[in-house]
Design an enzyme around this catalytic site. Structure first.
Site, PDB file in Angstrom:
ATOM      1  N   GLY A  26      19.735  61.414  57.539  1.00 12.63           N
ATOM      2  CA  GLY A  26      20.624  60.642  58.107  1.00 12.63           C
ATOM      3  C   GLY A  26      22.122  61.126  58.334  1.00 12.63           C
ATOM      4  CB  ALA A  27      24.172  61.830  61.470  1.00 11.17           C
ATOM      5  NE  ARG A  71      18.169  68.980  59.428  1.00 15.01           N
ATOM      6  CZ  ARG A  71      17.850  67.619  59.464  1.00 15.01           C
ATOM      7  NH1 ARG A  71      18.097  67.148  58.206  1.00 15.01           N
ATOM      8  NH2 ARG A  71      17.299  67.006  60.395  1.00 15.01           N
ATOM      9  CD  GLN A 105      12.336  61.527  59.354  1.00 16.34           C
ATOM     10  OE1 GLN A 105      11.333  61.382  60.074  1.00 16.34           O
ATOM     11  NE2 GLN A 105      13.150  62.427  59.279  1.00 16.34           N
ATOM     12  CG  ASP A 163      20.826  63.121  63.907  1.00 15.65           C
ATOM     13  OD1 ASP A 163      20.980  63.210  62.744  1.00 15.65           O
ATOM     14  OD2 ASP A 163      19.959  62.258  64.291  1.00 15.65           O
ATOM     15  CG  ASN A 207      17.759  59.106  66.997  1.00 20.45           C
ATOM     16  OD1 ASN A 207      18.379  59.342  65.799  1.00 20.45           O
ATOM     17  ND2 ASN A 207      16.963  58.101  67.240  1.00 20.45           N
ATOM     18  CE  LYS A 208      11.577  63.150  62.980  1.00 18.20           C
ATOM     19  NZ  LYS A 208      11.450  64.386  62.217  1.00 18.20           N
TER      20      LYS A 208
END
Length: 360
Positions: free
Chosen positions: A59-60, A101, A208, A249, A259-260
């Site tokens: 999670g950012a 990351r 997730q 993110d 995002n994911k």
């Protein structure tokens, strides 16, 4: 499960905790959820790097908080009283943690904030600099909690009681200091009797949504239904979804949002079914130095996450080629609004984002 729980009770789980007197950082190991709730002790930069890279903390916002506390713990170990030597060691650790990351901008934002503390206290003793680093890390965590609560309040003005909401990946309490971003309005609304019905995509390949979002929403007494990623279209077609809420993110200057992986596909479906698609983004995730989504570096992860990670035996042919990008970018044209702690931004996003920063 109980409904309308007090908000603080709903969001009680913390993902990052500093134990300053023990020189360690506790993080909730999100790779073990939902089967085991365990906190890991991180005592050095290598531990923090490993936790971020292997998604033990994710999670950012939570990544940024962990990095800030991690670099503070390392700074406490400094045996030098020389400012230049201290700065050199700090920079080395900062660059190391930043390599964990590449996509989430909060990681770099938090580390840059910590570095600015050193520059601002150039004339101070190393002891005072270290105290200032602790205060800055505390500030980052406390500010994130307020930011998430504010985002939740703004998003809630766009929603109605009893609505069906779809979310992708995990943008909840365990991804932030508290409340989450995309889940914040759900928690706040639930505490006020909105009784949302949430549909959580499982979110391949790391699950997730299945492991984390479904777990924390159920723990909080939220009406949550887990669906596979390829079921988003049918629940939209059946009228079960009135809005889509996702975190992010990184937001580019034109409103493109990373995002994911799979988020872009959800946005395309929402556009087709005329369902509002809301991106919940702290200003710390907005990168005005990134022109558009094409300039966002997309993290590539190991193919084993798809072929064997969640299975007793491999579920794909041995040595098959695997393409495993961790994020995708949702085109700004698919986004109904970007909600920050400063307010709700509407298209054209290049204009509204520029106005947001010109008014800061």
């Amino acid at each position: 499960m109980a409904k309308n729980l007090p908000l603080q009770e709903i969001t009680a789980v913390q993902s990052v905790i500093l134990e300053d007197d023990k020189d360690l950082l506790l993080i909730l190991d999100q790779t073990l959820l939902p089967n085991e709730k365990k906190y890991l002790e991180l005592r050095k930069a290598e531990d923090v790097w490993d936790a971020i890279y292997h998604l033990k903390v994710r999670g950012a916002p939570a990544i940024g908080i962990a990095a800030a506390y991690g670099i503070y713990i390392e700074a406490k170990k400094s045996g030098t009283e020389e400012y230049e030597e201290f700065c050199k060691d700090f920079k080395k650790i900062k660059n190391y943690l930043a390599s964990s990351r590449p996509t989430a901008v909060n990681l770099f934002w938090a580390l840059d904030r910590m570095e600015q503390v050193i520059f601002k206290h150039k004339e101070s003793s190393i002891e005072l600099i270290i105290k200032a680093l602790k205060q800055e890390a505390d500030n980052i965590k406390q500010e994130d909690e307020k930011v998430c609560e504010s985002i939740g309040e703004y998003v809630l003005t766009l929603l109605k009681p009893e609505w069906g909401l779809l979310t992708h990946c995990n943008a909840g309490t365990i991804a932030t200091a508290r409340y989450g971003t995309a889940l914040a309005p759900i928690y706040i609304g639930n505490s006020r009797g909105y009784n949302f019905k949430v549909y959580a995509d499982e979110t391949r390949p790391l699950l997730q949504g299945a492991r984390l979002t479904a777990w924390e929403l159920q723990e909080a007494g939220i009406d949550v239904t887990l669906i596979c990623d390829n079921m988003a279209s049918i629940v939209m077609k059946e009228g079960k979804i009135q809005a889509v809420l996702v975190g992010c993110d990184r937001v580019a200057a034109n409103g493109d949002a990373a995002n994911k992986i799979g988020t872009s596909g959800v946005a395309i479906l929402a556009k087709h079914y005329n369902i509002p698609f809301y991106v919940c983004a702290p200003t710390s995730t907005i990168d005005m130095n990134t022109k558009n989504g094409d300039d966002i570096k997309i993290e590539q992860r190991a193919g084993e996450e798809i072929t064997e990670k969640w299975y007793e035996k491999p579920m794909a042919p041995k040595s098959v080629k695997v393409y495993n990008p961790c994020f995708d970018v949702t085109d700004n044209k698919l986004i109904t609004a970007i909600i920050t702690e400063k307010g709700i931004l509407y298209p054209p996003f290049d204009k509204s984002l520029t106005e947001l920063y010109s008014n800061k």
